[in-house]
Design an enzyme around this catalytic site. Structure first.
Site, mmCIF file in Angstrom:
data_model
loop_
_atom_site.group_PDB
_atom_site.id
_atom_site.type_symbol
_atom_site.label_atom_id
_atom_site.label_comp_id
_atom_site.label_asym_id
_atom_site.label_seq_id
_atom_site.Cartn_x
_atom_site.Cartn_y
_atom_site.Cartn_z
ATOM 1 N N GLU A 89 43.547 27.347 30.213
ATOM 2 C CA GLU A 89 44.169 27.340 29.129
ATOM 3 C C GLU A 89 43.845 28.236 28.011
ATOM 4 O O GLU A 89 42.330 28.455 27.896
ATOM 5 C CB GLU A 89 44.149 25.871 28.188
ATOM 6 N N ILE A 90 44.597 28.998 27.560
ATOM 7 C CA ILE A 90 44.311 29.972 26.683
ATOM 8 C C ILE A 90 43.654 29.831 25.060
ATOM 9 O O ILE A 90 42.800 30.231 24.370
ATOM 10 C CB ILE A 90 44.933 31.193 26.543
ATOM 11 N N ASN A 124 42.491 33.594 29.825
ATOM 12 C CA ASN A 124 43.693 34.278 30.003
ATOM 13 C C ASN A 124 44.207 34.406 31.447
ATOM 14 O O ASN A 124 43.787 35.536 31.966
ATOM 15 C CB ASN A 124 43.939 35.518 29.076
ATOM 16 N N THR A 125 45.206 33.662 31.947
ATOM 17 C CA THR A 125 45.247 33.622 33.315
ATOM 18 C C THR A 125 45.960 34.978 33.635
ATOM 19 O O THR A 125 46.170 35.543 34.923
ATOM 20 C CB THR A 125 45.960 32.542 33.906
ATOM 21 N N CYS A 144 53.500 24.746 34.750
ATOM 22 C CA CYS A 144 54.526 23.702 34.558
ATOM 23 C C CYS A 144 54.664 23.835 32.978
ATOM 24 O O CYS A 144 53.869 24.264 32.083
ATOM 25 C CB CYS A 144 53.885 22.388 34.227
ATOM 26 N N ASP A 147 55.321 28.890 28.730
ATOM 27 C CA ASP A 147 56.297 29.507 27.654
ATOM 28 C C ASP A 147 57.322 30.425 28.094
ATOM 29 O O ASP A 147 57.062 31.365 28.856
ATOM 30 C CB ASP A 147 55.117 30.329 26.520
ATOM 31 N N THR A 222 52.923 15.847 32.677
ATOM 32 C CA THR A 222 52.428 16.737 31.463
ATOM 33 C C THR A 222 53.119 16.320 30.319
ATOM 34 O O THR A 222 54.013 15.763 30.050
ATOM 35 C CB THR A 222 52.721 18.337 31.905
ATOM 36 N N GLU A 223 52.511 16.666 29.092
ATOM 37 C CA GLU A 223 53.006 16.648 27.694
ATOM 38 C C GLU A 223 54.282 17.206 27.475
ATOM 39 O O GLU A 223 55.087 16.483 26.819
ATOM 40 C CB GLU A 223 51.959 16.996 26.823
ATOM 41 N N GLU A 224 54.437 18.355 28.054
ATOM 42 C CA GLU A 224 55.869 19.091 27.549
ATOM 43 C C GLU A 224 57.145 18.309 28.609
ATOM 44 O O GLU A 224 58.150 17.938 27.961
ATOM 45 C CB GLU A 224 55.649 20.434 28.344
#
Ligand code: SAM
Length: 249
Positions: A89-90, A124-125, A144, A147, A222-224
């Site tokens: 996660e960024i 940062n993947t 998942c 953005d 997932t939350e989203e």
């Protein structure tokens, strides 16, 4: 921003011991670093050799790219307790949140040892995947609800692209799977198009997809995904298999 990100020069230099302390190799003799002996003889001219990080008994095999608040990560960890699962996660505060979430879960489950196999890393993947993972190290990558970056001039910021798919192919072992899900039809089309066009991937058929128990977890954990559920949105799923390495003539 990226200049504050810490990343290893190569996977061998990555120190995983703080993320997965229960998997550290015990009584691991530190390797005599090359040049160490000369260093003793001539301390003024030799810089100290780098210390190899503590080794783990096994490698991370499952990565959740852009893991957000970690819902998938903490759902996967107990269903694959023999596998090291990592969220990437960024955002600093979000990464911290997931780290705390894992800490609490480990504490609550210390009798069973569950969640010791879950970890989260700020990264940062889009830039540093091969710094963290060796070639063919991963068996599963989850992407998942990434953005969407709707505007055409922002498409280069999407985490699925021809270049990034080559990096995913590099870190995945042959037969490994990329799992994708989104509520944005255009982004679903984009991901399908870019993976299908890539020579190192093929799309997994619907029957096989629906038979995979991890797909249902991805749809709901997932939350989203939960937000999409509340808003009665559509969820588009696609899986892609990493093909075997081509045989060179
Ligand atoms: N996967 C989670 C879910 O389904 O709930 C989060 C989805 S959220 C829309 C996208 C996440 O990806 C955000 O948390 C964002 O900070 C993260 N992200 C975006 N670009 C990233 C990058 N280059 N490297 C790592 N994480 C990234």
């Amino acid at each position: 921003s990226d200049h504050q990100l810490v990343y290893p020069p190569c996977p061998e230099q990555m120190d995983w011991s703080t993320l997965y302390p229960d998997y550290v190799v015990q009584d691991d003799e530190p390797e005599a670093a090359p040049g160490a002996a000369e260093g003793e003889a001539n301390q003024e001219t030799t810089t100290p050799a780098p210390v190899r990080p503590k080794r783990l008994t096994q490698d991370v095999e499952v990565a959740d790219i852009g893991c957000g608040f970690g819902g998938l990560l903490v759902a996967l960890a107990p269903v694959m307790p023999e596998t090291l699962v990592l969220g990437l996660e960024i955002r600093v505060s979000v990464t911290q949140f997931v780290e705390d979430r894992i800490k609490v879960l480990r504490h609550q489950n210390k009798d069973t040892g569950l969640y010791r196999n879950a970890g989260v890393l700020r990264a940062n993947t889009m830039k540093f995947m091969p710094n963290f993972f060796k070639q063919g190290q991963l068996s599963k990558i989850f992407i998942c609800f990434p953005d969407p970056h709707f505007k055409a001039r922002k498409h280069k910021q999407r985490i699925v692209s021809t270049t990034l798919n080559s990096e995913y192919a590099y870190v995945l072992k042959p037969g490994g799977i990329v799992y994708t899900i989104t509520d944005v039809p255009d982004l679903h089309g984009w991901m399908v198009q870019h993976f299908e066009a890539h020579p190192m991937f093929e799309r997994v058929g619907e029957e096989e997809q629906e038979a995979d128990p991890l797909v249902e977890i991805m749809r709901t954990a997932t939350e989203e995904g939960k937000k999409v559920e509340r808003n009665k949105g559509q969820k588009h799923v696609a899986l892609f298999r990493r093909l075997p390495d081509p045989v060179l003539p």
